[in-house]
Design a protein around this motif. Structure first.
Motif, PDB file in Angstrom:
ATOM      1  N   LEU A  76      77.061  79.656  56.729  1.00 42.45           N
ATOM      2  CA  LEU A  76      78.258  79.150  56.056  1.00 42.45           C
ATOM      3  C   LEU A  76      78.159  77.683  55.663  1.00 42.45           C
ATOM      4  O   LEU A  76      78.845  77.244  54.740  1.00 42.45           O
ATOM      5  N   PHE A  77      77.303  76.904  56.364  1.00 43.57           N
ATOM      6  CA  PHE A  77      77.295  75.466  56.124  1.00 43.57           C
ATOM      7  C   PHE A  77      75.980  74.902  55.614  1.00 43.57           C
ATOM      8  O   PHE A  77      75.921  73.735  55.226  1.00 43.57           O
ATOM      9  N   ALA A  78      74.915  75.666  55.601  1.00 47.09           N
ATOM     10  CA  ALA A  78      73.662  75.149  55.060  1.00 47.09           C
ATOM     11  C   ALA A  78      73.823  74.828  53.577  1.00 47.09           C
ATOM     12  O   ALA A  78      74.672  75.410  52.898  1.00 47.09           O
ATOM     13  N   PRO A  79      73.053  73.887  53.055  1.00 43.05           N
ATOM     14  CA  PRO A  79      73.144  73.554  51.631  1.00 43.05           C
ATOM     15  C   PRO A  79      73.049  74.793  50.752  1.00 43.05           C
ATOM     16  O   PRO A  79      72.196  75.660  50.953  1.00 43.05           O
ATOM     17  N   ASP A  80      73.953  74.880  49.784  1.00 45.34           N
ATOM     18  CA  ASP A  80      74.035  76.041  48.896  1.00 45.34           C
ATOM     19  C   ASP A  80      74.368  75.520  47.507  1.00 45.34           C
ATOM     20  O   ASP A  80      75.506  75.110  47.240  1.00 45.34           O
ATOM     21  N   ALA A  81      73.391  75.508  46.619  1.00 50.09           N
ATOM     22  CA  ALA A  81      73.583  74.922  45.288  1.00 50.09           C
ATOM     23  C   ALA A  81      74.694  75.617  44.520  1.00 50.09           C
ATOM     24  O   ALA A  81      75.503  74.961  43.844  1.00 50.09           O
ATOM     25  N   GLY A  82      74.763  76.944  44.607  1.00 53.86           N
ATOM     26  CA  GLY A  82      75.798  77.669  43.881  1.00 53.86           C
ATOM     27  C   GLY A  82      77.186  77.341  44.383  1.00 53.86           C
ATOM     28  O   GLY A  82      78.107  77.094  43.584  1.00 53.86           O
ATOM     29  N   ARG A  83      77.353  77.340  45.699  1.00 56.72           N
ATOM     30  CA  ARG A  83      78.668  77.008  46.270  1.00 56.72           C
ATOM     31  C   ARG A  83      79.077  75.586  45.913  1.00 56.72           C
ATOM     32  O   ARG A  83      80.225  75.326  45.517  1.00 56.72           O
ATOM     33  N   ASP A  84      78.151  74.646  46.055  1.00 54.33           N
ATOM     34  CA  ASP A  84      78.498  73.256  45.829  1.00 54.33           C
ATOM     35  C   ASP A  84      78.706  72.947  44.350  1.00 54.33           C
ATOM     36  O   ASP A  84      79.390  71.976  44.010  1.00 54.33           O
ATOM     37  N   LEU A  85      78.121  73.767  43.464  1.00 50.66           N
ATOM     38  CA  LEU A  85      78.393  73.618  42.038  1.00 50.66           C
ATOM     39  C   LEU A  85      79.791  74.134  41.703  1.00 50.66           C
ATOM     40  O   LEU A  85      80.512  73.545  40.901  1.00 50.66           O
ATOM     41  N   THR A  86      80.189  75.214  42.368  1.00 50.31           N
ATOM     42  CA  THR A  86      81.522  75.783  42.152  1.00 50.31           C
ATOM     43  C   THR A  86      82.604  74.919  42.782  1.00 50.31           C
ATOM     44  O   THR A  86      83.702  74.770  42.221  1.00 50.31           O
ATOM     45  N   PHE A  87      82.295  74.344  43.952  1.00 52.45           N
ATOM     46  CA  PHE A  87      83.265  73.516  44.667  1.00 52.45           C
ATOM     47  C   PHE A  87      82.660  72.135  44.912  1.00 52.45           C
ATOM     48  O   PHE A  87      82.275  71.805  46.033  1.00 52.45           O
ATOM     49  N   PRO A  88      82.544  71.331  43.856  1.00 52.18           N
ATOM     50  CA  PRO A  88      81.883  70.038  44.002  1.00 52.18           C
ATOM     51  C   PRO A  88      82.709  69.057  44.827  1.00 52.18           C
ATOM     52  O   PRO A  88      83.941  69.110  44.845  1.00 52.18           O
ATOM     53  N   ALA A  89      82.010  68.171  45.516  1.00 55.12           N
ATOM     54  CA  ALA A  89      82.691  67.094  46.224  1.00 55.12           C
ATOM     55  C   ALA A  89      83.270  66.117  45.215  1.00 55.12           C
ATOM     56  O   ALA A  89      82.770  65.998  44.092  1.00 55.12           O
ATOM     57  N   PRO A  90      84.343  65.403  45.559  1.00 54.37           N
ATOM     58  CA  PRO A  90      84.892  64.399  44.639  1.00 54.37           C
ATOM     59  C   PRO A  90      83.830  63.393  44.227  1.00 54.37           C
ATOM     60  O   PRO A  90      83.012  62.956  45.050  1.00 54.37           O
ATOM     61  N   ALA A  91      83.842  63.030  42.967  1.00 52.33           N
ATOM     62  CA  ALA A  91      82.828  62.112  42.458  1.00 52.33           C
ATOM     63  C   ALA A  91      83.038  60.688  42.957  1.00 52.33           C
ATOM     64  O   ALA A  91      82.114  59.872  42.920  1.00 52.33           O
ATOM     65  N   ASP A  92      84.253  60.375  43.404  1.00 53.57           N
ATOM     66  CA  ASP A  92      84.571  59.003  43.806  1.00 53.57           C
ATOM     67  C   ASP A  92      84.752  58.875  45.319  1.00 53.57           C
ATOM     68  O   ASP A  92      85.581  58.105  45.792  1.00 53.57           O
ATOM     69  N   LEU A  93      83.962  59.629  46.096  1.00 58.22           N
ATOM     70  CA  LEU A  93      84.082  59.555  47.551  1.00 58.22           C
ATOM     71  C   LEU A  93      83.887  58.125  48.044  1.00 58.22           C
ATOM     72  O   LEU A  93      82.997  57.404  47.578  1.00 58.22           O
ATOM     73  N   ALA A  94      84.706  57.740  48.990  1.00 60.27           N
ATOM     74  CA  ALA A  94      84.542  56.450  49.645  1.00 60.27           C
ATOM     75  C   ALA A  94      83.277  56.483  50.509  1.00 60.27           C
ATOM     76  O   ALA A  94      82.777  57.557  50.851  1.00 60.27           O
ATOM     77  N   PRO A  95      82.756  55.319  50.892  1.00 66.25           N
ATOM     78  CA  PRO A  95      81.556  55.311  51.732  1.00 66.25           C
ATOM     79  C   PRO A  95      81.729  56.044  53.058  1.00 66.25           C
ATOM     80  O   PRO A  95      80.803  56.689  53.539  1.00 66.25           O
ATOM     81  N   PHE A  96      82.918  55.953  53.650  1.00 65.61           N
ATOM     82  CA  PHE A  96      83.191  56.640  54.912  1.00 65.61           C
ATOM     83  C   PHE A  96      84.163  57.791  54.669  1.00 65.61           C
ATOM     84  O   PHE A  96      85.116  57.652  53.898  1.00 65.61           O
ATOM     85  N   VAL A  97      83.908  58.900  55.340  1.00 66.91           N
ATOM     86  CA  VAL A  97      84.757  60.094  55.215  1.00 66.91           C
ATOM     87  C   VAL A  97      85.143  60.576  56.608  1.00 66.91           C
ATOM     88  O   VAL A  97      84.301  60.618  57.518  1.00 66.91           O
ATOM     89  N   PHE A  98      86.404  60.914  56.758  1.00 67.48           N
ATOM     90  CA  PHE A  98      86.873  61.551  57.986  1.00 67.48           C
ATOM     91  C   PHE A  98      87.689  62.768  57.600  1.00 67.48           C
ATOM     92  O   PHE A  98      88.535  62.699  56.706  1.00 67.48           O
ATOM     93  N   VAL A  99      87.452  63.882  58.286  1.00 70.28           N
ATOM     94  CA  VAL A  99      88.164  65.132  58.012  1.00 70.28           C
ATOM     95  C   VAL A  99      88.796  65.618  59.310  1.00 70.28           C
ATOM     96  O   VAL A  99      88.115  65.737  60.340  1.00 70.28           O
TER      97      VAL A  99
END
Length: 411
Positions: free
Chosen positions: A134-157
């Motif tokens: 479920l969490f390994a790098p997946d080009a298809g998944r990450d292309l469909t659900f891209p991360a925000p282009a303007d991510l801050a240097p630090f991320v907390f979820v």
């Protein structure tokens, strides 16, 4: 194998995949249908098909424990429980002392001794893990659900509180002097943390008195309050340090979709430089520091892996209700190909010291030094690769499923 769950909780999908890989097909069953005698998914129907393993996370689906045990005894089925959270919080809602006879697993080994002292006869340490499926790098998944282009240097979820927290602690009051002492310990950032064990000692409470009843809630409240203070300090530091890594791209606008639906209490004004992106609920607004931006929660399985991989630094803050515990970020971030900075917790002893030393901070100065050292270059890439190998080699849910079967003498 049966996994009680509504389809909305974590860990069930991971366990289903893991057990199936080991040749034990697993099925998630809604707790309501499990106890509906007219349903083909009821315990009577499923146990009538032959011996099964009923594996409950946090006691879900076992509200009628005696009935479950009686049905399981008829055909040699096994019922086991995995406490992913503080066991005492969950056991506060259990009335039947038969829980002591169940095989119990805990993500935090500091609970093994106290549960055993309380009468539990079969308690094992079972840490959280990663699910590479479920969490390994997946080009298809990450292309469909891209991360925000303007991510801050630090991320907390993360969530600002566990569901139902205020109701769970309603009517409880902590001594002011202990709260002040707990905050002083966190400010000093020494080896002693005001975690659950500290609060139990400071309040003069013994786990032997925690069941039956709700006496365990007061030290849990202390740990939870200290945890919020700890998170506020660490997130403020991350926002300040992250702001020094650069400004947002020109033309970037602030995301306001996390504001309250009623249009009240809008998010604090954004600073010119965003150092921290916090993905979570609006409960964070009260402690959102300058230089931080609150983004709405994201789908755990679809969007989160890509965010972890894209972030320059993912911050991991452990919960003080689990004194020796880890959380999913300690596994998911590395599995996704991201880089994690974690606060200091005894739970990190699960991993090789040469790996944890490179990513663990105790003070805000530690956090800044780690970030500067790992900002770029071969050191960063090598560290991520080493962590990925460690996780895949020893800390996947397939490994945990194998441990469960061995402890239950089923594999």
């Amino acid at each position: 194998m049966l996994l009680p769950g509504t389809g909305g909780e974590l860990l069930r999908r991971e366990l289903r995949i893991a057990f199936t890989r080991l040749g034990l097909p697993a099925e998630e069953v809604h707790p309501d249908r499990l106890h509906d005698t007219g349903s083909p998914e009821s315990l009577e129907a499923r146990l009538g098909e032959g011996p099964v393993l009923l594996f409950s996370v946090n006691f879900q689906g076992l509200g009628r424990l005696r009935r479950c045990l009686d049905l399981a005894a008829r055909n040699g089925s096994i019922i086991a429980v995995w406490f992913a959270d503080n066991p005492w919080n969950i056991l506060a809602g259990v009335r039947d002392k038969a829980w002591k006879s169940l095989p119990l697993f805990v993500t935090d080994d500091s609970f093994v001794g106290p549960l055993t002292a309380a009468g539990a006869s079969n308690v094992h340490h079972l840490p959280l893990a990663a699910c590479p499926e479920l969490f390994a790098p997946d080009a298809g998944r990450d292309l469909t659900f891209p991360a925000p282009a303007d991510l801050a240097p630090f991320v907390f979820v993360g969530r600002s509180a566990f569901p139902g927290r205020d109701a769970f602690f309603a009517g409880l009051t902590l001594p002011d002097d202990l709260e002040k002492e707990a905050r002083a310990l966190l400010r000093n950032a020494g080896p002693v943390r005001p975690d659950l064990l500290w609060w139990q000692s400071a309040l003069g409470l013994s786990p032997a008195s925690f069941w039956p009843g709700k006496k365990a809630r007061l030290p849990a409240l202390g740990a939870e309050r200290a945890n919020l203070f700890h998170r506020a300090r660490c997130l403020a530091a991350a926002a300040e340090i992250g702001s020094a890594f650069g400004t947002m791209p020109p033309g970037t606008t602030r995301d306001t979709s996390a504001e309250s639906p009623e249009g009240k209490a809008p998010l604090p004004p954004a600073a010119d430089t965003i150092g921290l992106d916090l993905f979570g609920d609006t409960g964070w607004r009260t402690i959102l520091p300058p230089g931080a931006r609150l983004r709405p929660p994201v789908d755990y399985y679809a969007r989160l892996p890509g965010i972890y991989a894209a972030a320059r630094f993912n911050i991991c803050l452990t919960g003080l209700q689990l004194p020796h515990g880890l959380n999913q970020r300690h596994f998911d971030v590395w599995a996704a190909g991201g880089l994690l900075l974690s606060d200091a917790t005894p739970g990190l002893e699960l991993f090789p010291e040469e790996l944890t030393r490179a990513v663990t901070f105790r003070t805000t100065r530690d956090m800044a030094m780690l970030a500067a050292r790992l900002e770029s270059g071969a050191t960063r890439d090598m560290l991520v690769a080493d962590w990925q190998r460690c996780i895949l080699r020893e800390h996947c849910y397939a490994h945990r499923a194998q441990t469960i079967l061995e402890k239950l003498r089923m594999g």
